[in-house]
Design a protein around this motif. Structure first.
Motif, PDB file in Angstrom:
ATOM      1  N   GLY A  15      40.585  29.675  -6.198  1.00 38.50           N
ATOM      2  CA  GLY A  15      40.538  30.312  -4.892  1.00 38.50           C
ATOM      3  C   GLY A  15      40.468  31.829  -4.951  1.00 38.50           C
ATOM      4  N   ALA A  16      39.762  32.386  -3.963  1.00 37.92           N
ATOM      5  CA  ALA A  16      39.676  33.839  -3.816  1.00 37.92           C
ATOM      6  C   ALA A  16      40.757  34.297  -2.841  1.00 37.92           C
ATOM      7  CB  ALA A  16      38.295  34.233  -3.287  1.00 37.92           C
ATOM      8  N   LYS A  17      41.387  35.429  -3.144  1.00 38.28           N
ATOM      9  CA  LYS A  17      42.376  35.983  -2.218  1.00 38.28           C
ATOM     10  C   LYS A  17      41.647  36.583  -1.030  1.00 38.28           C
ATOM     11  CE  LYS A  17      46.120  36.959  -5.485  1.00 38.28           C
ATOM     12  NZ  LYS A  17      47.033  37.995  -6.032  1.00 38.28           N
ATOM     13  N   LYS A  18      42.047  36.140   0.174  1.00 35.32           N
ATOM     14  CA  LYS A  18      41.399  36.640   1.388  1.00 35.32           C
ATOM     15  C   LYS A  18      42.450  36.939   2.456  1.00 35.32           C
ATOM     16  CE  LYS A  18      37.539  35.386   2.926  1.00 35.32           C
ATOM     17  NZ  LYS A  18      36.440  34.668   3.626  1.00 35.32           N
ATOM     18  N   GLU A  19      42.157  37.955   3.271  1.00 34.00           N
ATOM     19  CA  GLU A  19      42.956  38.207   4.458  1.00 34.00           C
ATOM     20  C   GLU A  19      42.485  37.273   5.565  1.00 34.00           C
ATOM     21  OE1 GLU A  19      45.614  40.161   4.368  1.00 34.00           O
ATOM     22  OE2 GLU A  19      45.090  40.397   2.243  1.00 34.00           O
ATOM     23  N   ASP A  20      43.283  37.148   6.616  1.00 36.28           N
ATOM     24  CA  ASP A  20      42.910  36.213   7.679  1.00 36.28           C
ATOM     25  C   ASP A  20      43.420  36.718   9.013  1.00 36.28           C
ATOM     26  OD1 ASP A  20      45.479  34.186   8.464  1.00 36.28           O
ATOM     27  OD2 ASP A  20      45.662  35.348   6.625  1.00 36.28           O
ATOM     28  N   ARG A  21      43.023  36.026  10.066  1.00 35.31           N
ATOM     29  CA  ARG A  21      43.373  36.401  11.440  1.00 35.31           C
ATOM     30  C   ARG A  21      44.879  36.533  11.644  1.00 35.31           C
ATOM     31  NH1 ARG A  21      45.284  33.008  14.945  1.00 35.31           N
ATOM     32  NH2 ARG A  21      44.644  31.253  13.642  1.00 35.31           N
ATOM     33  N   THR A  22      45.662  35.698  10.977  1.00 32.26           N
ATOM     34  CA  THR A  22      47.106  35.677  11.213  1.00 32.26           C
ATOM     35  C   THR A  22      47.854  36.770  10.459  1.00 32.26           C
ATOM     36  OG1 THR A  22      47.699  34.217   9.354  1.00 32.26           O
ATOM     37  CG2 THR A  22      46.905  33.162  11.381  1.00 32.26           C
ATOM     38  N   TRP A  88      52.303  32.689  27.207  1.00 32.76           N
ATOM     39  CA  TRP A  88      53.398  33.080  28.102  1.00 32.76           C
ATOM     40  C   TRP A  88      54.035  34.390  27.667  1.00 32.76           C
ATOM     41  CZ3 TRP A  88      59.048  31.629  27.472  1.00 32.76           C
ATOM     42  CH2 TRP A  88      59.794  32.058  28.585  1.00 32.76           C
ATOM     43  N   VAL A  89      54.419  34.491  26.388  1.00 31.75           N
ATOM     44  CA  VAL A  89      55.172  35.676  25.944  1.00 31.75           C
ATOM     45  C   VAL A  89      54.301  36.928  25.910  1.00 31.75           C
ATOM     46  CG1 VAL A  89      56.851  34.302  24.677  1.00 31.75           C
ATOM     47  CG2 VAL A  89      54.828  35.186  23.469  1.00 31.75           C
ATOM     48  N   GLU A  90      52.987  36.762  25.934  1.00 31.05           N
ATOM     49  CA  GLU A  90      52.084  37.915  25.980  1.00 31.05           C
ATOM     50  C   GLU A  90      51.703  38.289  27.407  1.00 31.05           C
ATOM     51  OE1 GLU A  90      48.836  36.750  23.506  1.00 31.05           O
ATOM     52  OE2 GLU A  90      50.051  36.722  21.663  1.00 31.05           O
ATOM     53  N   SER A  91      52.216  37.553  28.383  1.00 29.81           N
ATOM     54  CA  SER A  91      51.876  37.804  29.782  1.00 29.81           C
ATOM     55  C   SER A  91      52.827  38.807  30.419  1.00 29.81           C
ATOM     56  CB  SER A  91      51.919  36.498  30.578  1.00 29.81           C
ATOM     57  OG  SER A  91      53.261  36.109  30.832  1.00 29.81           O
ATOM     58  N   SER A  92      52.429  39.357  31.573  1.00 29.27           N
ATOM     59  CA  SER A  92      53.270  40.310  32.296  1.00 29.27           C
ATOM     60  C   SER A  92      54.470  39.630  32.949  1.00 29.27           C
ATOM     61  CB  SER A  92      52.444  41.022  33.369  1.00 29.27           C
ATOM     62  OG  SER A  92      51.907  40.082  34.298  1.00 29.27           O
ATOM     63  N   GLU A  93      54.447  38.301  33.073  1.00 34.81           N
ATOM     64  CA  GLU A  93      55.538  37.572  33.708  1.00 34.81           C
ATOM     65  C   GLU A  93      56.703  37.308  32.765  1.00 34.81           C
ATOM     66  OE1 GLU A  93      54.384  34.094  35.883  1.00 34.81           O
ATOM     67  OE2 GLU A  93      52.536  35.007  36.605  1.00 34.81           O
ATOM     68  N   GLY A  96      61.631  38.208  28.517  1.00 33.88           N
ATOM     69  CA  GLY A  96      62.647  37.935  27.503  1.00 33.88           C
ATOM     70  C   GLY A  96      62.524  38.870  26.314  1.00 33.88           C
ATOM     71  N   PRO A  97      63.201  38.555  25.194  1.00 34.17           N
ATOM     72  CA  PRO A  97      63.127  39.374  23.983  1.00 34.17           C
ATOM     73  C   PRO A  97      61.689  39.469  23.465  1.00 34.17           C
ATOM     74  CG  PRO A  97      64.874  37.729  23.821  1.00 34.17           C
ATOM     75  CD  PRO A  97      64.085  37.389  25.043  1.00 34.17           C
ATOM     76  N   ASP A  98      61.391  40.558  22.807  1.00 38.31           N
ATOM     77  CA  ASP A  98      60.054  40.775  22.257  1.00 38.31           C
ATOM     78  C   ASP A  98      59.704  39.662  21.265  1.00 38.31           C
ATOM     79  OD1 ASP A  98      57.666  41.772  21.298  1.00 38.31           O
ATOM     80  OD2 ASP A  98      58.613  43.281  20.016  1.00 38.31           O
ATOM     81  N   MET A  99      58.605  38.954  21.538  1.00 40.70           N
ATOM     82  CA  MET A  99      58.188  37.845  20.684  1.00 40.70           C
ATOM     83  C   MET A  99      56.928  38.176  19.877  1.00 40.70           C
ATOM     84  SD  MET A  99      60.154  35.103  20.814  1.00 40.70           S
ATOM     85  CE  MET A  99      61.663  36.073  20.864  1.00 40.70           C
ATOM     86  N   THR A 100      56.618  39.449  19.751  1.00 38.16           N
ATOM     87  CA  THR A 100      55.438  39.846  18.985  1.00 38.16           C
ATOM     88  C   THR A 100      55.495  39.275  17.563  1.00 38.16           C
ATOM     89  OG1 THR A 100      55.285  41.914  20.230  1.00 38.16           O
ATOM     90  CG2 THR A 100      54.095  41.811  18.136  1.00 38.16           C
ATOM     91  N   ASP A 101      54.381  38.670  17.122  1.00 36.75           N
ATOM     92  CA  ASP A 101      54.279  38.126  15.756  1.00 36.75           C
ATOM     93  C   ASP A 101      55.395  37.125  15.472  1.00 36.75           C
ATOM     94  OD1 ASP A 101      53.145  37.803  13.260  1.00 36.75           O
ATOM     95  OD2 ASP A 101      54.102  39.582  12.397  1.00 36.75           O
ATOM     96  N   ALA A 313      50.970  29.308  10.662  1.00 37.67           N
ATOM     97  CA  ALA A 313      50.345  30.610  10.911  1.00 37.67           C
ATOM     98  C   ALA A 313      49.653  30.558  12.261  1.00 37.67           C
ATOM     99  CB  ALA A 313      49.343  30.940   9.812  1.00 37.67           C
ATOM    100  N   VAL A 314      50.112  31.378  13.211  1.00 38.44           N
ATOM    101  CA  VAL A 314      49.585  31.344  14.584  1.00 38.44           C
ATOM    102  C   VAL A 314      48.663  32.532  14.811  1.00 38.44           C
ATOM    103  CG1 VAL A 314      50.176  31.347  17.019  1.00 38.44           C
ATOM    104  CG2 VAL A 314      51.663  30.195  15.372  1.00 38.44           C
TER     105      VAL A 314
END
Length: 314
Positions: A15-22, A88-93, A96-101, A313-314
């Motif tokens: 396998g080749a090492k690759k970066e990805d969307r996540t 939901w957690v990325e919406s303006s509504e 709650g606590p920051d759920m980034t990443d 990985a989301v």
């Protein structure tokens, strides 16, 4: 599952090492194919326990044309929760606590993991009890079920690809056009997750139905065992609907990868000896694929090694 073990070893070695969307990073190979003779047993992973009930409920969700996680959560199936939760957690509504990443942070920080689990439980409860919330945040956009059952046309109509392919198999089995595609370029950006398993084709010979899946992106450790079993099950269900036996499931993959945070789990799995494959059982009293429920489908003789947990990985 010798084929799967060989794939894992191939990626680790080549396998080749690759970066990805996540942002997780992968070891990846491009273009790989496995073939499973469905008469040799049902290809459900035995080197680690794989939740067959979740595979069944997700596939029936696709078959029904559903795109909202509400019915999955009601079946205690949480495969798609993270993608809906992100909406939901990325919406303006959300307040709650920051759920980034959240996917990565929940694996690295115990306190954040506790907060994440609390917010996910709130989300799941609201999906089940608040119809307006479920409609707004539970729907994943025009994902698999929508494309399989209600492909939008330029004239304002829809095409039921799945029902059409079943009728074509019955009436013109030698056709080379027994195709269903989930990759709809017009709507890819509207989907919570663009289709990984993008297109499948059926083939009839000697009274047996075979299926080939093309999967553009394959998470080998977590996702692929589900993909193999899901399309093997779909092949069985459609063969039964069409009065045919089963042949092969052919799994062709594009970017075929192991995530960097799954390496220890993969190595653990490779130390295990595969066991006998189980036998698929389908309720003979239900004739139509469109009327089946989770309770109508099961496996017998499934004796896997214990489950191995790994982060999504989301």
């Amino acid at each position: 599952m010798k084929q799967y073990i060989e794939l894992c070893e191939h990626i680790l070695q080549n396998g080749a090492k690759k970066e990805d969307r996540t942002g997780t990073g992968t070891l990846s190979v491009f273009g790989y194919q496995m073939r499973f003779n469905l008469n040799e047993g049902f290809p459900l992973m035995t080197t680690k326990k794989t939740a067959f009930r979740l595979i069944v409920s997700e596939l029936l969700w696709f078959i029904k044309g559903d795109t909202n996680v509400k019915s999955l959560i009601a079946e205690n199936n949480h495969i798609w929760d993270e993608w809906a939760f992100a909406q939901w957690v990325e919406s303006s509504e959300y307040n709650g606590p920051d759920m980034t990443d959240f996917g990565r942070r929940a694996q690295q920080d115990d306190e954040f993991s506790r907060q994440y689990q609390e917010q996910m439980a709130i989300f799941q409860e609201k999906i089940l009890t608040d119809d307006q919330f479920a409609e707004k945040y539970g729907d994943l956009g025009p994902v698999y079920g929508k494309q399989w059952r209600s492909w939008a046309t330029t004239t304002g109509g829809t095409i039921d690809q799945l029902r059409n392919v079943i009728e074509a198999i019955k009436n013109n089995p030698d056709s080379r056009r027994h195709l269903v595609t989930a990759w709809n370029p017009e709507f890819v950006d509207d989907m919570a997750l663009p289709p990984c398993h993008t297109m499948f084709q059926f083939y009839v010979a000697d009274g047996k139905l075979s299926c080939q899946l093309y999967q553009r992106s394959a998470d080998v450790f977590l996702g692929m065992p589900f993909n193999i079993a899901s399309y093997a099950l779909l092949t069985h269900l459609i063969a039964r609907e069409c009065g045919l036996g089963v042949g092969d499931f052919v799994h062709t993959t594009g970017d075929t990868h192991l995530y960097s945070n799954h390496m220890e789990q993969v190595k653990e799995q490779l130390q295990r000896t595969p066991r006998a494959l189980p036998i698929l059982k389908i309720n003979e009293e239900i004739d139509s694929i469109f009327e089946l429920e989770v309770k109508d489908i099961s496996v017998e003789g499934y004796d896997p090694h214990p489950r191995i947990k790994a982060p999504v990985a989301v």
